[in-house]
Design a protein around this motif. Structure first.
Motif, PDB file in Angstrom:
ATOM      1  N   SER A  36      12.040   0.988  18.102  1.00 37.95           N
ATOM      2  CA  SER A  36      13.386   0.893  17.542  1.00 37.95           C
ATOM      3  C   SER A  36      13.619  -0.436  16.833  1.00 37.95           C
ATOM      4  N   THR A  37      12.808  -1.459  17.142  1.00 36.16           N
ATOM      5  CA  THR A  37      12.975  -2.752  16.476  1.00 36.16           C
ATOM      6  C   THR A  37      12.314  -2.775  15.105  1.00 36.16           C
ATOM      7  N   HIS A  38      11.518  -1.791  14.785  1.00 37.13           N
ATOM      8  CA  HIS A  38      10.847  -1.717  13.485  1.00 37.13           C
ATOM      9  C   HIS A  38      11.637  -0.766  12.582  1.00 37.13           C
ATOM     10  N   SER A  39      12.454  -1.355  11.724  1.00 33.69           N
ATOM     11  CA  SER A  39      13.357  -0.553  10.908  1.00 33.69           C
ATOM     12  C   SER A  39      12.590   0.440  10.046  1.00 33.69           C
ATOM     13  N   PRO A  40      13.053   1.654   9.979  1.00 35.95           N
ATOM     14  CA  PRO A  40      12.373   2.628   9.115  1.00 35.95           C
ATOM     15  C   PRO A  40      12.601   2.300   7.644  1.00 35.95           C
ATOM     16  N   ILE A  41      11.699   2.774   6.821  1.00 35.38           N
ATOM     17  CA  ILE A  41      11.842   2.631   5.376  1.00 35.38           C
ATOM     18  C   ILE A  41      12.882   3.645   4.920  1.00 35.38           C
ATOM     19  N   ARG A  42      13.902   3.184   4.230  1.00 35.42           N
ATOM     20  CA  ARG A  42      14.976   4.076   3.819  1.00 35.42           C
ATOM     21  C   ARG A  42      15.434   3.757   2.396  1.00 35.42           C
ATOM     22  N   ASN A  43      16.068   4.760   1.777  1.00 34.59           N
ATOM     23  CA  ASN A  43      16.629   4.615   0.427  1.00 34.59           C
ATOM     24  C   ASN A  43      15.590   4.148  -0.592  1.00 34.59           C
ATOM     25  N   ARG A  44      14.367   4.683  -0.477  1.00 34.21           N
ATOM     26  CA  ARG A  44      13.282   4.286  -1.365  1.00 34.21           C
ATOM     27  C   ARG A  44      12.723   5.503  -2.090  1.00 34.21           C
ATOM     28  N   ASN A  45      12.148   5.240  -3.278  1.00 35.30           N
ATOM     29  CA  ASN A  45      11.431   6.263  -4.025  1.00 35.30           C
ATOM     30  C   ASN A  45       9.944   5.976  -3.844  1.00 35.30           C
ATOM     31  N   ILE A  46       9.286   6.767  -3.007  1.00 34.23           N
ATOM     32  CA  ILE A  46       7.978   6.425  -2.443  1.00 34.23           C
ATOM     33  C   ILE A  46       6.862   7.232  -3.093  1.00 34.23           C
ATOM     34  N   ALA A  47       5.758   6.554  -3.375  1.00 34.65           N
ATOM     35  CA  ALA A  47       4.528   7.222  -3.799  1.00 34.65           C
ATOM     36  C   ALA A  47       3.460   6.942  -2.752  1.00 34.65           C
ATOM     37  N   LEU A  48       2.992   7.986  -2.089  1.00 38.53           N
ATOM     38  CA  LEU A  48       1.879   7.874  -1.148  1.00 38.53           C
ATOM     39  C   LEU A  48       0.586   8.028  -1.943  1.00 38.53           C
ATOM     40  N   LEU A  49      -0.253   7.013  -1.912  1.00 38.84           N
ATOM     41  CA  LEU A  49      -1.510   7.016  -2.667  1.00 38.84           C
ATOM     42  C   LEU A  49      -2.643   7.393  -1.725  1.00 38.84           C
ATOM     43  N   ILE A  50      -3.273   8.544  -1.968  1.00 40.25           N
ATOM     44  CA  ILE A  50      -4.371   9.004  -1.119  1.00 40.25           C
ATOM     45  C   ILE A  50      -5.607   9.277  -1.972  1.00 40.25           C
ATOM     46  N   ALA A  51      -6.755   9.316  -1.316  1.00 41.51           N
ATOM     47  CA  ALA A  51      -8.014   9.478  -2.044  1.00 41.51           C
ATOM     48  C   ALA A  51      -8.435  10.935  -2.168  1.00 41.51           C
ATOM     49  N   HIS A  52      -8.195  11.730  -1.127  1.00 35.88           N
ATOM     50  CA  HIS A  52      -8.692  13.101  -1.086  1.00 35.88           C
ATOM     51  C   HIS A  52      -7.627  14.055  -0.539  1.00 35.88           C
ATOM     52  N   PRO A  53      -7.668  15.299  -0.964  1.00 32.29           N
ATOM     53  CA  PRO A  53      -6.851  16.296  -0.276  1.00 32.29           C
ATOM     54  C   PRO A  53      -7.252  16.331   1.200  1.00 32.29           C
ATOM     55  N   ASP A  54      -6.324  16.251   2.056  1.00 32.30           N
ATOM     56  CA  ASP A  54      -6.343  16.231   3.535  1.00 32.30           C
ATOM     57  C   ASP A  54      -6.071  14.843   4.094  1.00 32.30           C
ATOM     58  N   ASP A  55      -6.157  13.775   3.255  1.00 33.75           N
ATOM     59  CA  ASP A  55      -5.804  12.435   3.734  1.00 33.75           C
ATOM     60  C   ASP A  55      -4.360  12.408   4.225  1.00 33.75           C
ATOM     61  N   GLU A  56      -3.485  13.102   3.501  1.00 26.42           N
ATOM     62  CA  GLU A  56      -2.064  13.068   3.862  1.00 26.42           C
ATOM     63  C   GLU A  56      -1.828  13.659   5.249  1.00 26.42           C
ATOM     64  N   ALA A  57      -2.621  14.669   5.612  1.00 23.90           N
ATOM     65  CA  ALA A  57      -2.446  15.323   6.906  1.00 23.90           C
ATOM     66  C   ALA A  57      -3.165  14.579   8.019  1.00 23.90           C
ATOM     67  N   MET A  58      -4.396  14.147   7.784  1.00 26.64           N
ATOM     68  CA  MET A  58      -5.196  13.514   8.838  1.00 26.64           C
ATOM     69  C   MET A  58      -4.747  12.093   9.162  1.00 26.64           C
ATOM     70  N   PHE A  59      -4.159  11.401   8.187  1.00 25.06           N
ATOM     71  CA  PHE A  59      -3.856   9.989   8.400  1.00 25.06           C
ATOM     72  C   PHE A  59      -2.375   9.640   8.311  1.00 25.06           C
ATOM     73  N   PHE A  60      -1.607  10.359   7.505  1.00 26.93           N
ATOM     74  CA  PHE A  60      -0.232   9.941   7.231  1.00 26.93           C
ATOM     75  C   PHE A  60       0.830  10.935   7.694  1.00 26.93           C
ATOM     76  N   SER A  61       0.477  11.901   8.497  1.00 22.25           N
ATOM     77  CA  SER A  61       1.448  12.930   8.909  1.00 22.25           C
ATOM     78  C   SER A  61       2.707  12.353   9.546  1.00 22.25           C
ATOM     79  N   PRO A  62       2.602  11.462  10.549  1.00 17.46           N
ATOM     80  CA  PRO A  62       3.833  10.938  11.146  1.00 17.46           C
ATOM     81  C   PRO A  62       4.720  10.219  10.135  1.00 17.46           C
ATOM     82  N   THR A  63       4.112   9.477   9.218  1.00 18.42           N
ATOM     83  CA  THR A  63       4.873   8.767   8.196  1.00 18.42           C
ATOM     84  C   THR A  63       5.608   9.733   7.285  1.00 18.42           C
TER      85      THR A  63
END
Length: 290
Positions: A36-63
């Motif tokens: 709770s002390t680590h403020s979430p990222i909010r009100n941003r226009n975000i680009a997630l940069l990944i190398a391969h299809p499945d990176d988003e699921a295997m590494f960044f799912s919670p984010t």
């Protein structure tokens, strides 16, 4: 079974049995209080940069699942720098990425997900990608995203750190490419860059337990005052931690088992069951563009 029952009947065994729920509750309370002390990222226009299809699921799912929450008012987009064609099924993996992104909650995936297929950027376990070329591809992709997003430009990057989670050269290249872009392209140095923390292998496969380890180490390293301040450049949080609940964890697994079916070979079952990245992410604001 009788041996277990006998152990539980002993005073020591009974004490341990009764203490387990208390210890688990303490673990959960401590972890959640620290997150709770680590403020979430909010009100941003975000680009997630990944190398391969499945990176988003295997590494960044919670984010991803956290950032798409309407309460945070973010726009989440994905730029994938290869079609993952090492085995000649790149066309299949492109479609799978769109399916996975949709499962994880990314809206309007046909416009929010860009999949690149530059002949000089190959899916490879041994080759790094040229940072200047990556920066050029980032520039072109951001122009496309701006057009699809009603003229709103990307103001936040999220990608791998210098360890690339698995030291994969393609993953590591993305950080270099993002930094090259921020250094050399005009009027882009106000874009925030967050990187996904790479942990040692002995922590990589302890699932949710690493959320406790990470928050404890963070407290020891930074001390209470710095953690509570928690803000870095331009009021942005210095770090952000995202811990999925059971439903989020199952959604991450679904993104792999139903989204990336072609990638579900035997060892990936171990990853989606045991990996801390399926349930917990910690991001760090990168302010060093060297």
């Amino acid at each position: 079974m009788p041996a277990i029952v006998n152990r539980l009947r002993s005073p020591r065994g009974l004490a341990i049995f009764l203490l387990l729920p208390i210890l688990m509750a303490a673990f959960c309370y401590y972890t959640l209080s620290q997150l709770s002390t680590h403020s979430p990222i909010r009100n941003r226009n975000i680009a997630l940069l990944i190398a391969h299809p499945d990176d988003e699921a295997m590494f960044f799912s919670p984010t991803i699942q956290s950032l798409v929450s309407p309460s945070l008012q973010n726009t989440v987009q994905i730029v994938c720098f290869s079609i993952g064609n090492a085995e000649g099924i790149g066309n299949i993996r492109e479609t799978e990425l769109l399916a996975s992104a949709s499962i994880l909650g990314v809206t309007n995936v046909t416009n929010s997900v860009i999949i690149l297929d530059d002949p000089n950027i190959e899916d490879s376990m041994t080759k790094s990608w040229p940072e200047d070329l990556l920066a050029s591809l980032i520039s072109d992709s951001l122009k496309d995203l701006r057009e699809e997003n009603g003229g709103k430009g990307v103001d936040t990057f999220i990608t791998f750190d210098k360890g690339g989670v698995s030291a994969h050269p393609n993953h590591v290249s993305l950080l270099r490419g993002a930094k090259y872009y921020l250094r050399h392209y005009p009027k882009q140095n106000d874009i925030l860059l967050y990187t996904l923390n790479t942990v040692p292998v002995y922590r990589k496969y302890i699932s949710i337990l690493d959320a406790f380890v990470t928050t404890l180490l963070d407290r020891v390293k930074n001390g209470a005052s710095e953690v509570e301040e928690g803000e870095g450049y331009n009021g942005a949080p210095k770090s952000a931690m995202y811990l999925s609940n059971w439903q989020g964890y199952r959604t991450a697994q679904k993104a792999m088992t139903e989204g990336h079916k072609s990638q579900m070979v035997w060892f990936r079952w171990g990853w989606i069951t045991m990996s801390r990245y399926m349930v917990f992410n910690d991001l760090v604001l990168d302010t060093d563009l060297s």
